[in-house]
Design an enzyme around this catalytic site. Structure first.
Site, PDB file in Angstrom:
ATOM      1  N   TRP A   1       0.804  -1.219   0.000  1.00  0.00           N
ATOM      2  CA  TRP A   1       0.000   0.000   0.000  1.00  0.00           C
ATOM      3  C   TRP A   1       0.840   1.274   0.000  1.00  0.00           C
ATOM      4  O   TRP A   1       0.410   2.310  -0.491  1.00  0.00           O
ATOM      5  CB  TRP A   1      -0.936  -0.021   1.203  1.00  0.00           C
ATOM      6  CG  TRP A   1      -1.904   1.106   1.249  1.00  0.00           C
ATOM      7  CD1 TRP A   1      -2.902   1.384   0.362  1.00  0.00           C
ATOM      8  CD2 TRP A   1      -1.957   2.139   2.247  1.00  0.00           C
ATOM      9  NE1 TRP A   1      -3.582   2.529   0.750  1.00  0.00           N
ATOM     10  CE2 TRP A   1      -3.028   2.992   1.904  1.00  0.00           C
ATOM     11  CE3 TRP A   1      -1.212   2.399   3.399  1.00  0.00           C
ATOM     12  CZ2 TRP A   1      -3.356   4.104   2.672  1.00  0.00           C
ATOM     13  CZ3 TRP A   1      -1.542   3.503   4.163  1.00  0.00           C
ATOM     14  CH2 TRP A   1      -2.604   4.345   3.795  1.00  0.00           C
ATOM     15  N   TYR A   2       2.056   1.202   0.569  1.00  0.00           N
ATOM     16  CA  TYR A   2       2.906   2.383   0.596  1.00  0.00           C
ATOM     17  C   TYR A   2       3.230   2.812  -0.842  1.00  0.00           C
ATOM     18  O   TYR A   2       3.787   2.043  -1.622  1.00  0.00           O
ATOM     19  CB  TYR A   2       4.212   2.111   1.332  1.00  0.00           C
ATOM     20  CG  TYR A   2       4.084   1.714   2.785  1.00  0.00           C
ATOM     21  CD1 TYR A   2       2.913   1.931   3.504  1.00  0.00           C
ATOM     22  CD2 TYR A   2       5.148   1.125   3.448  1.00  0.00           C
ATOM     23  CE1 TYR A   2       2.808   1.572   4.838  1.00  0.00           C
ATOM     24  CE2 TYR A   2       5.063   0.760   4.786  1.00  0.00           C
ATOM     25  CZ  TYR A   2       3.890   0.978   5.479  1.00  0.00           C
ATOM     26  OH  TYR A   2       3.792   0.610   6.796  1.00  0.00           O
ATOM     27  N   SER A   3       2.903   4.020  -1.159  1.00  0.00           N
ATOM     28  CA  SER A   3       3.114   4.570  -2.508  1.00  0.00           C
ATOM     29  C   SER A   3       2.505   3.687  -3.591  1.00  0.00           C
ATOM     30  O   SER A   3       2.943   3.702  -4.748  1.00  0.00           O
ATOM     31  CB  SER A   3       4.614   4.780  -2.788  1.00  0.00           C
ATOM     32  OG  SER A   3       5.155   5.775  -1.953  1.00  0.00           O
TER      33      SER A   3
END
Length: 335
Positions: free
Chosen positions: A58-60
């Site tokens: 989900w990060y970036s």
């Protein structure tokens, strides 16, 4: 950098883990560093002996895994790294592109490995509890990921102790792979995991990794950063008790001749039941500062002085499907 045993497993990890939510794409959130600025941070972490790196799909929106893993693999051989990533939060607006269903887990691990440029992760973490998917479905799917060689170990994050224990019980009852790690929030301002989660993990031989040692930056003692000024979770902190604890952190820091952030970090790193704290950095020198802080030892009297004002507070890890974060979250969204 010392290496420690990861719970009851045979895996060894560096005493500190670099959390990498801030590395990836500034198009996702304005405070995230793009690849060019991320590389010196990764290199400095390796130079200081950190071999454990925490990511999430989900990060970036996937760019985090590309920037972190692919650059690390250009610097050192794969067997020298312990790479972790996570699954749960939605990657798009598609109805099945989030959660802990069999469909999403299998699609997500394949996508993560492709982005990272490796055939396996050392630790695959469920980012939160999914009340919309049967536990049996989730744990069997995760077991299949391990059996396929795509992950070596399983971990979990951001849930109640009873949920974590129930998921592990289902795995053991069915002779599936259980969780060996719990990643939870811990700081001088948030110690609720000491009540049930951490004692459960100590009893079961489960590693404990922790995040947000500075209480979303509240204990850092400086001006708001590009990230913290947009962080809605800072609203959890700031009552009279928090103000007093922060004052004591500053007082002890002045006595020690260090920054308040160093004292807050040292308290977490010195916790007797924490396997590996996560540290974050926006520049290489912040990696140095975090490593130095984690090596600082607080006396029992100093720890008691810092801890004395604490009182029970609401849990922060409650997950409400109605509030499920969007893939394209606004500034300061959940992490």
């Amino acid at each position: 950098m010392d290496h420690v045993r990861f719970g009851a497993t045979g895996l060894k990890v560096s005493r500190l883990c670099l959390g990498t939510m801030s590395l990836g794409s500034s198009a996702w959130k304005g405070w995230v560093l793009d690849e060019e600025a991320a590389i010196p941070i990764l290199r400095r972490a390796l130079d200081l002996g950190i071999t454990f790196f925490d990511m999430a799909d989900w990060y970036s929106l996937g760019r985090n895994e590309e920037v972190v893993a692919r650059n690390l693999l250009r610097m050192v051989p794969r067997h020298e790294l312990v790479l972790a990533t996570k699954v749960f939060y939605p990657m798009s607006e598609a109805p099945n592109d989030g959660g802990l269903s069999r469909a999403h887990i299998h699609a997500s691990i394949d996508a993560s490995l492709q982005r990272m440029g490796t055939d396996h992760v050392d630790l695959y973490i469920v980012h939160a509890f999914d009340p919309e998917t049967p536990i049996e479905e989730t744990m069997e799917a995760l077991h299949d990921v391990v059996r396929a060689g795509k992950a070596r170990y399983l971990g979990a994050s951001t849930m109640y102790a009873w949920q974590f224990a129930e998921m592990n019980a289902v795995a053991r009852q069915n002779v599936w792979t259980p969780f060996v790690d719990m990643q939870c929030q811990l700081s001088l301002l948030y110690r609720e995991e000491e009540r049930e989660m951490i004692p459960y993990c100590a009893h079961a031989g489960i590693a404990v990794t922790t995040f947000s040692p500075l209480a979303r930056g509240y204990l850092a003692g400086g001006a708001p950063t590009a990230r913290t000024k947009f962080d809605p979770f800072l609203e959890w902190f700031g009552d009279e008790v928090d103000v007093e604890i922060a004052r004591r952190v500053r007082e002890l820091a002045a006595q020690r001749g260090v920054e308040p952030a160093a004292v807050a970090m040292a308290w977490v790193a010195g916790h007797p039941h924490i396997t590996c704290p996560l540290i974050g950095a926006d520049a290489p020198e912040q990696v140095d500062a975090a490593v130095a802080a984690a090596a600082m030892s607080l006396s029992s009297d100093e720890r008691a002085f810092l801890e004395a004002p604490y009182r029970p507070r609401d849990m922060i890890n409650d997950y409400n499907p109605v509030r499920r974060p969007r893939a394209y979250a606004p500034e300061g969204g959940e992490g």
